[in-house]
Design a protein around this motif. Structure first.
Motif, PDB file in Angstrom:
ATOM      1  N   TYR A 149       1.210  -1.440  -0.627  1.00 38.49           N
ATOM      2  CA  TYR A 149       0.135  -0.253  -0.056  1.00 38.49           C
ATOM      3  C   TYR A 149       0.922   1.447  -0.295  1.00 38.49           C
ATOM      4  O   TYR A 149       1.896   1.099   0.584  1.00 38.49           O
ATOM      5  N   TYR A 168       6.139   7.716  -4.780  1.00 38.58           N
ATOM      6  CA  TYR A 168       5.989   8.150  -6.226  1.00 38.58           C
ATOM      7  C   TYR A 168       4.840   9.348  -6.189  1.00 38.58           C
ATOM      8  O   TYR A 168       4.552   9.764  -5.283  1.00 38.58           O
ATOM      9  N   LYS A 170       1.783   8.935  -7.352  1.00 40.34           N
ATOM     10  CA  LYS A 170       0.592   7.900  -7.837  1.00 40.34           C
ATOM     11  C   LYS A 170       0.539   7.064  -6.525  1.00 40.34           C
ATOM     12  O   LYS A 170       1.254   6.817  -5.871  1.00 40.34           O
ATOM     13  N   ASN A 171      -0.855   7.100  -6.128  1.00 40.78           N
ATOM     14  CA  ASN A 171      -0.984   5.811  -4.624  1.00 40.78           C
ATOM     15  C   ASN A 171      -1.771   4.960  -5.463  1.00 40.78           C
ATOM     16  O   ASN A 171      -2.120   4.708  -6.683  1.00 40.78           O
ATOM     17  N   TYR A 172      -0.715   3.222  -4.863  1.00 49.87           N
ATOM     18  CA  TYR A 172      -1.171   2.138  -5.776  1.00 49.87           C
ATOM     19  C   TYR A 172      -1.323   1.432  -4.269  1.00 49.87           C
ATOM     20  O   TYR A 172      -0.639   1.486  -3.278  1.00 49.87           O
ATOM     21  N   ALA A 174      -0.187  -2.859  -4.677  1.00 47.36           N
ATOM     22  CA  ALA A 174       0.059  -4.078  -5.270  1.00 47.36           C
ATOM     23  C   ALA A 174      -0.147  -5.167  -4.759  1.00 47.36           C
ATOM     24  O   ALA A 174       0.348  -5.038  -3.874  1.00 47.36           O
ATOM     25  N   GLN A 260      -9.811  -2.629  -9.345  1.00 43.54           N
ATOM     26  CA  GLN A 260      -9.349  -1.811  -9.699  1.00 43.54           C
ATOM     27  C   GLN A 260     -10.514  -0.955 -10.153  1.00 43.54           C
ATOM     28  O   GLN A 260     -10.476   0.697  -9.769  1.00 43.54           O
ATOM     29  N   PHE A 270      -6.606   5.430  -6.404  1.00 45.59           N
ATOM     30  CA  PHE A 270      -5.656   4.410  -6.080  1.00 45.59           C
ATOM     31  C   PHE A 270      -5.497   3.194  -7.223  1.00 45.59           C
ATOM     32  O   PHE A 270      -6.421   2.991  -7.506  1.00 45.59           O
ATOM     33  N   ASP A 271      -4.978   3.099  -7.492  1.00 45.30           N
ATOM     34  CA  ASP A 271      -4.588   2.860  -8.666  1.00 45.30           C
ATOM     35  C   ASP A 271      -3.758   1.409  -8.388  1.00 45.30           C
ATOM     36  O   ASP A 271      -2.807   1.375  -7.605  1.00 45.30           O
ATOM     37  N   VAL A 272      -4.268   0.023  -9.092  1.00 51.28           N
ATOM     38  CA  VAL A 272      -4.005  -1.318  -8.458  1.00 51.28           C
ATOM     39  C   VAL A 272      -3.484  -2.060  -9.406  1.00 51.28           C
ATOM     40  O   VAL A 272      -3.027  -2.243 -10.700  1.00 51.28           O
ATOM     41  N   TYR A 273      -2.109  -3.196  -8.834  1.00 50.36           N
ATOM     42  CA  TYR A 273      -1.029  -3.117  -9.705  1.00 50.36           C
ATOM     43  C   TYR A 273      -0.851  -4.829  -9.143  1.00 50.36           C
ATOM     44  O   TYR A 273      -1.129  -5.291  -8.001  1.00 50.36           O
ATOM     45  N   LEU A 439       4.553   5.176 -12.600  1.00 50.60           N
ATOM     46  CA  LEU A 439       4.629   5.906 -11.123  1.00 50.60           C
ATOM     47  C   LEU A 439       4.880   6.959 -10.241  1.00 50.60           C
ATOM     48  O   LEU A 439       4.668   7.644  -8.946  1.00 50.60           O
TER      49      LEU A 439
END
Length: 840
Positions: A149, A168, A170-172, A174, A260, A270-273, A439
């Motif tokens: 997170y 970064y 961006k919020n992400y 993974a 996502q 949030f982006d989800v990877y 990112l």
């Protein structure tokens, strides 16, 4: 949060890297494993290593249409009042209790966001859960997802920044891979059954099969035999593992896409990877990247081998053919001089402290005692690398100032060169890549934590990483060690095959709270008083047993300064150094009191000492034979009857198993007797191992075996006891080469009164000693002769003095003499009071 972090391999951990030339060739393979800009990255063996906060989550049964819900799990090992929440699953409803009411704790935001995203539409995610086979493997002993997170500050949404070392834009979130919890059941030496929850990789069974094959390969390597057949078996097993992972990865990718959609529906930002691929930058060919690596190899590397004076050190040089002058060697020249990679060598295969689970620890060497208190170190330890390559040009020190022997120094020299190459070649590769997802890393993609490559064609299919400058920039991250500084075996299954990336620590303001010892297993501090002149196998095994006990936080070995039949404190120090094998848990303290036991009592009365070990329970340590266990109880009973004397929680910790020789504990007097009578067979049996025989005899013959760390046995710090008079001190500023004088403070009236009191105590002791000489002569103690009698008198004086200093009064002192304590009665028992001889 949840799941065990581990050590991912560095290039030199790989079995094909046996020397410096192999490392150069290894990078050619690595470059071929990274796609070019116009090549497909899906299914590629290369990915970016992220640096977020660990946010592992799992399934928990629930009374809803989906039949489950997602919860976070911090991986608590035992279900205590707080850690039990992990077993229930951490949710928005109980996270405040999990952080003990700390409303500013960063875990609250992580849990709120993760559970909101994951549980938004469970029926949408259920097909992926079922496809992974997890529906029947949910709960606290089921499968969990390793995840990360990361969040920047967002005042509009009310987000606080939750980040690690890398920034970064961006919020992400993974979602990386699957792991599982399982319960380990053990039986203690006392017969008690203990259980704790641990984690392991999802493919651990296949991993264990691979490790068995790799062990066979190592054996063939050591015998210079052909490995082609075993390599084929390893490749087949790696291919099986790759197919399994690819099947599951496709499902996890689809799961991440669904999550996502949840993030978009909820407008959470949030982006989800899952796995983020990478490739070389546009316009870069592999030939260009290899030239960049050649540029890194051409850099000149000045460092020292050995410091020969305060102003002069010697180091590796080469003659410049054009100028005829000496200059530092290039990194390539240094690499080509590395003939053996220390990562694959067991330097002390049969020495206690250099083995684990009966197997030698590869890469572990011995440093000089003045360099490290615990001289057992990895040749690749970060501190050693920094001391040689980072600060060595200022201090002048090199590998031969650190290694305990020429062999140790050579191993360190090879290790620091390999580290330097991995660092700078890693920079060249990181500077050449671009990630599939931007990112917004501050400073560009080269500032990602690292590059991960896992290919069946390299490193036996083991995941390895390039971190470049992150090696030194992320100083707290460590070099293949746990947060406690313990070595992680380079051939452990979880370290190598499951690619256990350390997915980050919470920033300081949001660090997980300290362990609450009321909810976890209690932690103990053990004080072991004794003469140890000389230390025997009995002493070694006694200390070692407490050292290895997971419930023991610290061990203080308290020894006296007086000689015993010609054996001195210095000889005791040197013999302990020869034995080695103790962890950082163990500290040696020199007692300035009449007996080491007196020091133990005084330490319990001193708040400064006790407060440095919060929440700990204190106990004397002893063996399990004879009257030794009773001594532990006496120590605890003394403070139980006099609670006003100490703020410490003094208790009785179980005695250690005694080391017996011919049915009797291995005592110092027995070792001295065997030495005096030249009974060398008995002498060897009384040592931890007969391999120490020559060194110990040399020390007792006053021949010595090398320098001993002057700080090996420390006087009890005055800050722990009564503050003494401030003395004039001098210290050398090595950087400037001159002496700095510290002013002498004037003696205060309180200090003067304290000195007068000390003089009174000294007179009291002399008078009491004279009185006891007469008393002892009239006691029925025919077995107590010479030194034993003197030790008994010292112990008696110390105990009475301690009682008087603590204000026990005459009535209580009389009751003790009359037999109200264990060992008392009509006649004195020498075992009632503990002197140095009791720890023979």
């Amino acid at each position: 949060m949840g799941g065990a972090a581990g050590h991912m391999a560095h290039p030199f951990d790989c079995r094909e890297v046996r020397n410096g030339k192999d490392l150069i060739n290894f990078y050619v393979k690595a470059v071929n494993a990274i796609p070019l800009y116009d090549e497909e990255t899906k299914g590629s063996s290369a990915s970016v290593k992220l640096d977020g906060v660990n946010a592992s989550f799992r399934l928990q049964k629930a009374n809803n249409p989906a039949g489950f819900m997602f919860v976070l799990d911090r991986g608590g090992k035992t279900p205590g009042p707080v850690t039990g929440i992990d077993f229930d699953g951490v949710t928005s409803d109980n996270v405040l209790a999990r952080v003990k009411g700390n409303e500013e704790h960063g875990l609250i935001q992580v849990v709120n966001h993760m559970t909101k995203l994951l549980n938004h539409d469970l029926m949408d995610l259920k097909p992926y859960v079922e496809a992974l086979g997890l529906f029947e493997r949910m709960g606290p002993e089921g499968v969990f997802f390793d995840a990360e997170y990361y969040a920047n500050e967002d005042k509009e949404r009310g987000y606080k920044p939750i980040k690690n070392e890398v920034s970064y834009s961006k919020n992400y979130i993974a979602i990386h891979r699957l792991s599982e919890f399982y319960t380990e059941t053990k039986e203690t030496k006392t017969g008690k059954t203990t259980k704790r929850r641990l984690s392991r990789g999802f493919y651990w069974e296949t991993v264990e099969e691979l490790n068995d094959l790799l062990g066979q390969k190592d054996q063939l390597f050591s015998q210079n035999q052909d490995t082609a057949e075993i390599d084929q078996l390893i490749a087949q097993k790696n291919n099986e593992l790759k197919i399994k992972k690819q099947e599951h990865q496709e499902i996890i990718d689809n799961l991440a896409k669904a999550v996502q959609k949840h993030a978009s529906d909820l407008d959470m930002g949030f982006d989800v990877y899952t796995k983020i691929g990478l490739r070389f930058k546009e316009g870069l060919t592999r030939e260009v990247v290899l030239k960049r690596i050649e540029g890194a190899l051409a850099m000149k590397v000045p460092y020292n081998y050995l410091k020969i004076s305060d102003k002069e050190s010697i180091g590796p040089t080469a003659i410049n053919e054009q100028t005829g002058e000496a200059e530092p060697r290039t990194l390539k020249q240094l690499l080509l001089s590395v003939d053996k990679n220390p990562a694959h060598i067991a330097f002390y295969p049969d020495t206690p402290g250099f083995t684990k689970d009966g197997k030698p620890v590869k890469g572990r060497i011995q440093t000089k005692s003045e360099y490290k208190k615990d001289s057992k170190q990895s040749a690749f330890a970060l501190q050693i690398y920094e001391d040689v390559m980072e600060t060595g040009h200022e201090t002048g020190i090199g590998p031969f100032d650190i290694g305990n022997s020429p062999r140790d120094a050579e191993a360190i020299d090879n290790a620091v060169v390999l580290w330097h190459a991995v660092r700078h070649i890693g920079n060249a590769i990181k500077d050449s890549i671009v990630t599939d997802v931007d990112l917004g890393v501050e400073g560009g993609d080269k500032n990602h934590e690292g590059i991960v490559i896992q290919s069946a064609d390299i490193c036996d299919g083991i995941a390895f990483k390039f971190t470049g400058e992150f090696i030194v920039d992320n100083r707290a991250g460590g070099f293949g060690v746990t947060p406690k500084g313990e070595d992680i075996p380079s051939d452990s299954s979880e370290a190598l095959y499951e690619g256990n990336i350390r997915y980050g620590r919470l920033i300081e303001s949001f660090m997980p709270e300290p362990i609450n010892l009321s909810e976890e297993e209690k932690q103990y501090v053990i004080l072991i008083p004794g003469g140890f002149k000389p230390p025997t196998g009995g002493h070694y095994h006694l200390i070692k047993e407490y050292d290895k006990n997971p419930n023991v936080r610290k061990v203080f070995v308290v020894t006296g300064a007086k000689e015993r039949e010609g054996v001195t404190l210095q000889q005791s120090k040197e013999i302990f150094e020869v034995y080695g094998g103790f962890s950082d848990k163990v500290d040696f303290i020199m007692s300035n009191d009449p007996t080491p036991l007196t020091t133990c009592y005084e330490l319990m009365k001193n708040e400064k000492f006790v407060n440095q070990l919060p929440n700990a329970l204190f106990s004397i340590g002893a063996g399990d034979k004879g009257s030794d266990p009773a001594r532990i109880k006496q120590f605890a009973d003394y403070f139980a009857k006099n609670p006003n004397l100490s703020t410490a929680d003094v208790t009785s910790f179980p005695p250690a198993k005694a080391h017996l020789v011919n049915g009797q504990p291995a005592s110092a007097s027995s070792l001295r007797k065997a030495y005096a009578e030249e009974d060398w067979e008995a002498f060897k049996k009384l040592l931890p191992h007969e391999s120490f025989y020559d060194d110990v005899v040399q020390i007792l013959n006053n021949q010595g075996v090398g320098r001993v760390n002057e700080n090996f046995l420390l006087a009890v710090p005055q800050s722990f006891l009564v503050e003494g008079r401030k003395k004039k001190k001098t210290s050398v500023d090595r950087r400037r080469g001159h002496i700095v004088e510290l002013r002498q403070s004037e003696e205060t009236p309180i200090e003067k009164e304290r000195d007068e009191t000390s003089d009174e105590i000294t007179r009291f002791r002399i008078g009491l000693n004279d009185l006891l000489k007469t008393v002892v002569q009239n006691l029925n103690l025919p077995e107590m002769q010479g030194e034993e009698r003197k030790e008994f008198m010292d112990s008696t004086v110390a105990t009475i003095e301690s009682m008087l200093q603590s204000g026990l009064g005459i009535a209580e002192a009389s009751s003790m003499a009359g037999g109200d304590v264990e060992g008392g009665g009509n006649a004195w028992s020498k075992k009632t009071l503990i002197g140095e001889e009791d720890d023979e």
